[in-house]
Design a protein around this motif. Structure first.
Motif, mmCIF file in Angstrom:
data_model
loop_
_atom_site.group_PDB
_atom_site.id
_atom_site.type_symbol
_atom_site.label_atom_id
_atom_site.label_comp_id
_atom_site.label_asym_id
_atom_site.label_seq_id
_atom_site.Cartn_x
_atom_site.Cartn_y
_atom_site.Cartn_z
ATOM 1 N N GLY A 1 38.631 3.965 6.190
ATOM 2 C CA GLY A 1 38.321 3.307 4.986
ATOM 3 C C GLY A 1 38.618 3.910 3.664
ATOM 4 N N ARG A 2 37.566 3.819 2.713
ATOM 5 C CA ARG A 2 37.949 4.324 1.621
ATOM 6 C C ARG A 2 38.082 6.010 1.634
ATOM 7 N NH1 ARG A 2 38.162 7.433 -2.282
ATOM 8 N NH2 ARG A 2 36.905 7.520 -4.285
ATOM 9 N N LYS B 1 40.226 -1.906 -9.955
ATOM 10 C CA LYS B 1 38.901 -1.028 -9.513
ATOM 11 C C LYS B 1 38.308 -1.732 -8.164
ATOM 12 C CE LYS B 1 36.133 0.673 -13.500
ATOM 13 N NZ LYS B 1 35.069 0.494 -14.188
ATOM 14 N N GLU B 2 37.809 -0.688 -7.306
ATOM 15 C CA GLU B 2 37.271 -1.112 -5.978
ATOM 16 C C GLU B 2 36.241 0.068 -5.471
ATOM 17 O OE1 GLU B 2 38.844 -1.508 -1.456
ATOM 18 O OE2 GLU B 2 39.908 -2.604 -3.045
ATOM 19 N N ASN B 3 34.955 -0.286 -5.144
ATOM 20 C CA ASN B 3 33.954 0.435 -4.803
ATOM 21 C C ASN B 3 33.792 1.723 -5.438
ATOM 22 O OD1 ASN B 3 33.494 -1.225 -2.650
ATOM 23 N ND2 ASN B 3 35.013 -0.262 -1.509
ATOM 24 N N GLY B 4 34.012 1.727 -6.890
ATOM 25 C CA GLY B 4 33.882 2.900 -7.644
ATOM 26 C C GLY B 4 35.062 3.504 -7.879
ATOM 27 N N ASP C 1 43.378 3.281 3.304
ATOM 28 C CA ASP C 1 42.502 2.081 3.821
ATOM 29 C C ASP C 1 42.612 2.283 5.477
ATOM 30 O OD1 ASP C 1 45.308 1.308 3.598
ATOM 31 O OD2 ASP C 1 44.615 -0.844 3.664
ATOM 32 N N TYR D 1 43.708 5.167 -2.514
ATOM 33 C CA TYR D 1 42.722 5.272 -3.374
ATOM 34 C C TYR D 1 42.699 6.432 -4.271
ATOM 35 C CZ TYR D 1 40.489 1.432 -0.836
ATOM 36 O OH TYR D 1 39.994 0.461 -0.492
ATOM 37 N N GLU E 1 40.405 8.634 -7.682
ATOM 38 C CA GLU E 1 39.340 8.659 -8.268
ATOM 39 C C GLU E 1 39.575 8.209 -9.693
ATOM 40 O OE1 GLU E 1 36.449 9.250 -7.008
ATOM 41 O OE2 GLU E 1 36.843 10.692 -5.273
#
Length: 321
Positions: A14-15, A254-257, A295, A303, A305
Motif C-alpha cells: 500500500g502507501r 492529496k491522499e492519506n496525508g 500502491d 506517493y 511526501e
C-alpha cells in the motif's frame, strides 16, 4: 557479482511500498568515535548511532538526525563504485518491463538528476535516484529517507554512498560525488514517518562544488498540492535496468496525508524528484517531493511526501557545511 534483492519492494504494501532495490535483513556496524556535534543533534557514523552533547532531552527536541561519513569512508566509497560495478548492479536486477506511463526522458540532459549508489545495511550493492538543489553550501542533494537508512531502525544505515549527476548508460559526465553527510527526519528514524532526506556531498575530483558543476533545482516547502508534476528516476525495469532516466507525468492529488500521481516507475527510482512547473525545453522545475512509495508491485500510483516544516528543517541543516 554484487548482491541485490527485490525484497525491499515487498517489504511494505500500500502507501508504504518502498522503491529502493535493496535487501532488508538487519546488519549492525561496529561503533566508531563521534565527531564534534551540534548540541542536541543526533549523529551517526559508520552505521552506529551516537548521542551528541546536550543529552537525550535536547536530542529528542531536534527534528533531524545527521549521519556522517569519515574521510576514509568517503575515499573508499569513490574507489568502490567503479563504472563496472555501477553497471553490474543494474544488470543483476529485473523488475519487469518499463511503462506504460514511465517513459525514457528525451529532453535536454538533466545534469541535476542522477543515481545514488550505496551499500545497504545488509551489505548489498544498490541504488536510488536523487537531485542536486540550490543551497547555501552548493552541496545539497534531495532523495528519500529510505535511501539513507531503514525506517524505525536507527542503527541500520547505508554506507559507501556516492551521487552521480547526469548518469546515463554507464557515463558519469559530471563526475562522482562522495556523500559526506546525510540528514533525515527523526520521525523517519524512529517511526518511518516523513520519507525524505537531504545529503551533503564533497566537492568533485576537480575541486568544484556540486551546483557549481551541474546547477541546482529550486525547491518549495508547504506548497499546496495540485497541478501537473513530472516524476523522474532510474528504475530497475527493463530494458533500461537503471541505466537511463525515466519520467512519469500526472496531476498531483492529496491522499492519506501524502500526495500521489499516476505513475509506474519502480524500484531504483526511490528519491527521484517530483518537479512542478517543469520546463521540458530547459529541464528546470521546482522540486515539490521525491519518489517514496507505490500502491502495489504492479504500480499505478506513486506517493511522495508533502514537503512541510520538518522537510524544511532537514534541507536547512543540509545547507550548512
Amino acid at each position: 557479482m554484487p548482491r541485490t534483492s527485490t525484497s525491499e519492494n515487498r517489504r511494505l504494501r500500500g502507501r508504504a511500498t518502498r522503491l529502493a532495490v535493496a535487501g532488508t535483513a538487519l546488519a549492525l556496524a561496529a561503533p566508531v568515535p563521534a565527531a564534534a556535534a551540534v548540541p542536541g543533534e543526533v549523529q551517526a557514523q559508520g552505521g552506529a548511532q551516537v548521542q551528541a552533547q546536550g543529552g537525550a532531552q535536547a536530542a529528542a527536541a531536534n527534528p533531524v538526525s545527521l549521519l556522517k561519513y569519515t574521510t576514509k569512508e568517503r575515499r573508499d566509497a569513490l574507489a568502490y563504485w567503479t563504472t563496472a560495478r555501477m553497471k553490474a548492479v543494474g544488470a543483476s536486477v529485473d523488475l519487469g518491463p518499463s511503462g506504460p506511463r514511465a517513459k525514457p526522458w528525451r529532453g535536454p540532459a538533466l545534469k541535476t538528476v542522477g543515481r545514488l549508489f550505496f551499500v545497504n545495511a545488509t551489505g548489498a550493492d544498490t541504488w536510488c535516484s536523487a537531485t542536486a538543489v540550490k543551497s547555501a553550501n552548493k552541496s545539497a542533494v534531495m532523495t528519500a529517507a529510505h535511501c539513507v537508512r531503514r525506517g524505525s531502525s536507527p542503527v541500520n544505515t547505508n554506507m559507501s554512498m556516492v551521487f552521480v549527476p547526469g548518469y546515463s548508460k554507464g557515463q558519469q559526465p559530471h563526475g562522482v560525488f562522495a556523500v559526506r553527510a546525510a540528514v533525515t527526519p527523526r520521525s523517519w528514524e524512529n517511526d518511518s514517518v516523513n520519507d525524505m532526506a537531504a545529503l551533503i556531498v564533497d566537492a568533485g575530483k576537480d575541486g568544484r562544488k556540486l551546483t557549481d558543476t551541474v546547477g541546482g533545482q529550486a525547491i518549495a516547502f508547504n506548497r499546496p498540492v495540485g497541478g501537473t508534476v513530472s516524476a523522474l528516476g532510474y528504475p530497475a525495469t527493463r530494458p533500461q535496468r537503471g541505466e537511463e532516466l525515466l519520467r512519469c507525468v500526472g496531476t498531483a492529488k492529496k491522499e492519506n496525508g501524502a500526495q500521489v500521481i499516476p505513475c509506474d516507475l519502480n524500484g531504483g527510482s526511490s528519491g527521484g524528484p517530483w518537479f512542478a512547473d517543469f520546463d521540458t525545453t530547459t529541464g528546470k522545475g521546482v522540486l515539490v517531493s521525491v519518489n517514496s512509495g507505490l500502491d502495489s508491485l504492479a504500480p499505478t500510483k506513486m506517493y511522495g511526501e508533502v514537503l512541510g516544516d520538518t522537510a524544511k528543517k532537514v534541507y536547512d541543516r543540509a545547507q550548512r557545511p
